[in-house]
Design a protein around this motif. Sequence first.
Motif, PDB file in Angstrom:
ATOM      1  N   ARG A   1       1.034  -1.142   0.040  1.00  0.00           N
ATOM      2  CA  ARG A   1      -0.038  -0.071  -0.013  1.00  0.00           C
ATOM      3  C   ARG A   1       0.887   1.224   0.032  1.00  0.00           C
ATOM      4  O   ARG A   1       1.880   1.200   0.818  1.00  0.00           O
ATOM      5  CB  ARG A   1      -0.861  -0.012   1.330  1.00  0.00           C
TER       6      ARG A   1
ATOM      7  N   VAL B   1      -2.289   7.597   1.827  1.00  0.00           N
ATOM      8  CA  VAL B   1      -3.442   7.395   1.072  1.00  0.00           C
ATOM      9  C   VAL B   1      -4.256   8.314   1.544  1.00  0.00           C
ATOM     10  O   VAL B   1      -5.031   8.380   2.832  1.00  0.00           O
ATOM     11  CB  VAL B   1      -4.242   5.969   1.271  1.00  0.00           C
TER      12      VAL B   1
ATOM     13  N   ASP C   1      -9.351   6.628  -3.205  1.00  0.00           N
ATOM     14  CA  ASP C   1      -8.219   6.513  -3.941  1.00  0.00           C
ATOM     15  C   ASP C   1      -7.726   5.217  -4.106  1.00  0.00           C
ATOM     16  O   ASP C   1      -6.770   4.784  -4.983  1.00  0.00           O
ATOM     17  CB  ASP C   1      -7.253   7.850  -3.374  1.00  0.00           C
TER      18      ASP C   1
ATOM     19  N   GLY D   1      -6.815   2.566  -7.118  1.00  0.00           N
ATOM     20  CA  GLY D   1      -5.444   2.014  -7.337  1.00  0.00           C
ATOM     21  C   GLY D   1      -5.574   0.464  -7.864  1.00  0.00           C
ATOM     22  O   GLY D   1      -5.168   0.074  -8.636  1.00  0.00           O
TER      23      GLY D   1
ATOM     24  N   ASN E   1      -7.220  -0.003 -11.109  1.00  0.00           N
ATOM     25  CA  ASN E   1      -6.315   0.235 -12.332  1.00  0.00           C
ATOM     26  C   ASN E   1      -5.424  -1.183 -12.335  1.00  0.00           C
ATOM     27  O   ASN E   1      -5.238  -1.461 -13.480  1.00  0.00           O
ATOM     28  CB  ASN E   1      -5.314   1.341 -11.888  1.00  0.00           C
TER      29      ASN E   1
END
Length: 127
Positions: A6, A10, A15, A19, A22
């Motif tokens: 991670r 963050v 968000d 990630g 993605n």
Amino acid sequence: MSRMVRPRYVRNVRDFAGGFENVFRALAALPGVSHVGGVTTLPLTDRMAWGPITAEGVPPPPGEQFYNADQRTATANYFATMQIPLARGRAFDERDRRGGDRVVIVDNRLASAIWPGRAQPRAVHNP
């Protein structure tokens, strides 16, 4: 086994989740990849994620306030990726996102303990 680390900071959960989305999109675009999914803790490991649940219309076990269940968070395609068939109901899909209706998939062992003989379980709550 790979491990995703991670980011150090963050800003918010959206968000962080973005990630992972993605990464899953990039993996799905690779040649030969048919399914991509993820789960917080892999099954058949020594890692457990116990948490309390209550079931609508069902009292907890004697002397308890709730049932303890091994809880995991999974992506929409996790069950297809792992080739895990569902006995009934539906798998998670893109409708099942933060802010939407909360849904759950219950394994046969928990279902038979809480709702013996019922074809369709009632609501499960995470207090």
